[in-house]
Design a protein around this motif. Structure first.
Motif, PDB file in Angstrom:
ATOM      1  N   LYS A 109       0.830  -1.199   0.000  1.00  0.00           N
ATOM      2  CA  LYS A 109       0.000   0.000   0.000  1.00  0.00           C
ATOM      3  C   LYS A 109       0.871   1.258   0.000  1.00  0.00           C
ATOM      4  N   LEU A 110       1.911   1.255   0.816  1.00  0.00           N
ATOM      5  CA  LEU A 110       2.836   2.393   0.844  1.00  0.00           C
ATOM      6  C   LEU A 110       3.531   2.562  -0.508  1.00  0.00           C
ATOM      7  N   CYS A 111       4.007   1.465  -1.073  1.00  0.00           N
ATOM      8  CA  CYS A 111       4.702   1.521  -2.360  1.00  0.00           C
ATOM      9  C   CYS A 111       3.774   2.056  -3.450  1.00  0.00           C
ATOM     10  N   ALA A 112       2.553   1.596  -3.491  1.00  0.00           N
ATOM     11  CA  ALA A 112       1.605   2.057  -4.507  1.00  0.00           C
ATOM     12  C   ALA A 112       1.348   3.553  -4.346  1.00  0.00           C
ATOM     13  N   HIS A 113       1.268   4.027  -3.112  1.00  0.00           N
ATOM     14  CA  HIS A 113       1.035   5.457  -2.875  1.00  0.00           C
ATOM     15  C   HIS A 113       2.207   6.294  -3.370  1.00  0.00           C
ATOM     16  N   TYR A 114       3.420   5.884  -3.041  1.00  0.00           N
ATOM     17  CA  TYR A 114       4.594   6.692  -3.360  1.00  0.00           C
ATOM     18  C   TYR A 114       5.158   6.442  -4.759  1.00  0.00           C
ATOM     19  N   PHE A 115       4.998   5.248  -5.310  1.00  0.00           N
ATOM     20  CA  PHE A 115       5.639   4.898  -6.574  1.00  0.00           C
ATOM     21  C   PHE A 115       4.662   4.513  -7.682  1.00  0.00           C
ATOM     22  N   GLY A 116       3.379   4.449  -7.381  1.00  0.00           N
ATOM     23  CA  GLY A 116       2.391   4.050  -8.376  1.00  0.00           C
ATOM     24  C   GLY A 116       2.176   2.544  -8.354  1.00  0.00           C
ATOM     25  N   GLU A 117       1.384   2.099  -9.267  1.00  0.00           N
ATOM     26  CA  GLU A 117       1.091   0.659  -9.335  1.00  0.00           C
ATOM     27  C   GLU A 117       2.353  -0.123  -9.695  1.00  0.00           C
ATOM     28  N   PRO A 118       2.454  -1.353  -9.229  1.00  0.00           N
ATOM     29  CA  PRO A 118       3.655  -2.137  -9.529  1.00  0.00           C
ATOM     30  C   PRO A 118       3.782  -2.422 -11.019  1.00  0.00           C
ATOM     31  N   ARG A 119       5.008  -2.348 -11.483  1.00  0.00           N
ATOM     32  CA  ARG A 119       5.315  -2.653 -12.878  1.00  0.00           C
ATOM     33  C   ARG A 119       5.169  -4.147 -13.114  1.00  0.00           C
ATOM     34  N   SER A 120       5.540  -4.897 -12.112  1.00  0.00           N
ATOM     35  CA  SER A 120       5.449  -6.347 -12.177  1.00  0.00           C
ATOM     36  C   SER A 120       4.780  -6.815 -10.901  1.00  0.00           C
ATOM     37  N   LYS A 121       3.883  -7.735 -11.028  1.00  0.00           N
ATOM     38  CA  LYS A 121       3.130  -8.209  -9.863  1.00  0.00           C
ATOM     39  C   LYS A 121       3.072  -9.728  -9.939  1.00  0.00           C
ATOM     40  N   GLY A 122       4.181 -10.360  -9.543  1.00  0.00           N
ATOM     41  CA  GLY A 122       4.232 -11.811  -9.562  1.00  0.00           C
ATOM     42  C   GLY A 122       3.480 -12.386  -8.381  1.00  0.00           C
ATOM     43  N   THR A 123       3.629 -13.648  -8.177  1.00  0.00           N
ATOM     44  CA  THR A 123       2.904 -14.294  -7.086  1.00  0.00           C
ATOM     45  C   THR A 123       3.356 -13.791  -5.724  1.00  0.00           C
ATOM     46  N   SER A 124       4.672 -13.586  -5.557  1.00  0.00           N
ATOM     47  CA  SER A 124       5.142 -13.104  -4.263  1.00  0.00           C
ATOM     48  C   SER A 124       5.953 -11.819  -4.383  1.00  0.00           C
ATOM     49  N   HIS A 125       6.273 -11.389  -5.602  1.00  0.00           N
ATOM     50  CA  HIS A 125       7.066 -10.182  -5.812  1.00  0.00           C
ATOM     51  C   HIS A 125       6.217  -9.075  -6.427  1.00  0.00           C
ATOM     52  N   HIS A 126       6.424  -7.862  -5.939  1.00  0.00           N
ATOM     53  CA  HIS A 126       5.864  -6.676  -6.569  1.00  0.00           C
ATOM     54  C   HIS A 126       7.049  -5.765  -6.868  1.00  0.00           C
ATOM     55  N   VAL A 127       7.132  -5.262  -8.099  1.00  0.00           N
ATOM     56  CA  VAL A 127       8.253  -4.416  -8.511  1.00  0.00           C
ATOM     57  C   VAL A 127       7.705  -3.043  -8.884  1.00  0.00           C
ATOM     58  N   TYR A 128       8.242  -2.006  -8.244  1.00  0.00           N
ATOM     59  CA  TYR A 128       7.820  -0.628  -8.466  1.00  0.00           C
ATOM     60  C   TYR A 128       8.983   0.159  -9.048  1.00  0.00           C
ATOM     61  N   GLN A 129       8.684   1.062  -9.969  1.00  0.00           N
ATOM     62  CA  GLN A 129       9.704   1.913 -10.572  1.00  0.00           C
ATOM     63  C   GLN A 129       9.786   3.215  -9.786  1.00  0.00           C
ATOM     64  N   THR A 130      10.995   3.628  -9.447  1.00  0.00           N
ATOM     65  CA  THR A 130      11.170   4.913  -8.775  1.00  0.00           C
ATOM     66  C   THR A 130      11.136   6.024  -9.812  1.00  0.00           C
ATOM     67  N   SER A 131      10.907   7.245  -9.360  1.00  0.00           N
ATOM     68  CA  SER A 131      10.706   8.357 -10.287  1.00  0.00           C
ATOM     69  C   SER A 131      11.988   9.081 -10.669  1.00  0.00           C
ATOM     70  N   TRP A 132      13.095   8.814  -9.977  1.00  0.00           N
ATOM     71  CA  TRP A 132      14.315   9.537 -10.306  1.00  0.00           C
ATOM     72  C   TRP A 132      15.129   8.783 -11.352  1.00  0.00           C
ATOM     73  N   HIS A 133      15.881   9.548 -12.136  1.00  0.00           N
ATOM     74  CA  HIS A 133      16.661   8.990 -13.241  1.00  0.00           C
ATOM     75  C   HIS A 133      17.700   7.998 -12.723  1.00  0.00           C
ATOM     76  N   GLY A 134      17.743   6.848 -13.342  1.00  0.00           N
ATOM     77  CA  GLY A 134      18.719   5.836 -12.969  1.00  0.00           C
ATOM     78  C   GLY A 134      18.425   5.174 -11.630  1.00  0.00           C
ATOM     79  N   GLY A 135      17.269   5.502 -11.073  1.00  0.00           N
ATOM     80  CA  GLY A 135      16.918   4.959  -9.760  1.00  0.00           C
ATOM     81  C   GLY A 135      16.628   3.475  -9.844  1.00  0.00           C
ATOM     82  N   PRO A 136      16.911   2.791  -8.782  1.00  0.00           N
ATOM     83  CA  PRO A 136      16.630   1.353  -8.778  1.00  0.00           C
ATOM     84  C   PRO A 136      15.132   1.094  -8.668  1.00  0.00           C
ATOM     85  N   ARG A 137      14.761  -0.074  -9.036  1.00  0.00           N
ATOM     86  CA  ARG A 137      13.382  -0.491  -8.820  1.00  0.00           C
ATOM     87  C   ARG A 137      13.240  -0.897  -7.353  1.00  0.00           C
ATOM     88  N   VAL A 138      12.047  -0.756  -6.862  1.00  0.00           N
ATOM     89  CA  VAL A 138      11.733  -1.210  -5.519  1.00  0.00           C
ATOM     90  C   VAL A 138      11.061  -2.560  -5.669  1.00  0.00           C
TER      91      VAL A 138
END
Length: 85
Positions: free
Chosen positions: A25-54
């Motif tokens: 819920k926190l990640c979705a609020h700050y980073f938007g919907e997950p780019r990838s939503k596997g069975t146990s993994h959710h991957v969020y893209q950060t907004s800064w250039h070259g930033g790592p995925r969460v």
């Protein structure tokens, strides 16, 4: 104080005992919907250039992994610093 702000304070106070759903819920609020939503993994893209995925992963007990909680908190802090700087 809004619900997300309250949740963020709770997570900051006890990063070792966070429900995966709350961290997502926190990640979705700050980073938007997950780019990838596997069975146990959710991957969020950060907004800064070259930033790592969460990347967050659910443990068998339904909790978020503590090291990932700390990574999310660091990314949220970095996001806040970018907004204020």
């Amino acid at each position: 104080m809004g619900k997300v702000d309250k949740l963020l304070k709770e997570v900051e106070a006890n990063p070792e005992n966070v429900r995966f759903a709350d961290l997502a819920k926190l990640c979705a609020h700050y980073f938007g919907e997950p780019r990838s939503k596997g069975t146990s993994h959710h991957v969020y893209q950060t907004s800064w250039h070259g930033g790592p995925r969460v990347n967050i992963q659910k443990s068998k007990d339904g909790k978020a992994k503590p090291y990932q909680v700390k990574q999310v908190l660091a990314a949220i802090n970095k996001l806040g610093d970018a907004d204020n700087g």
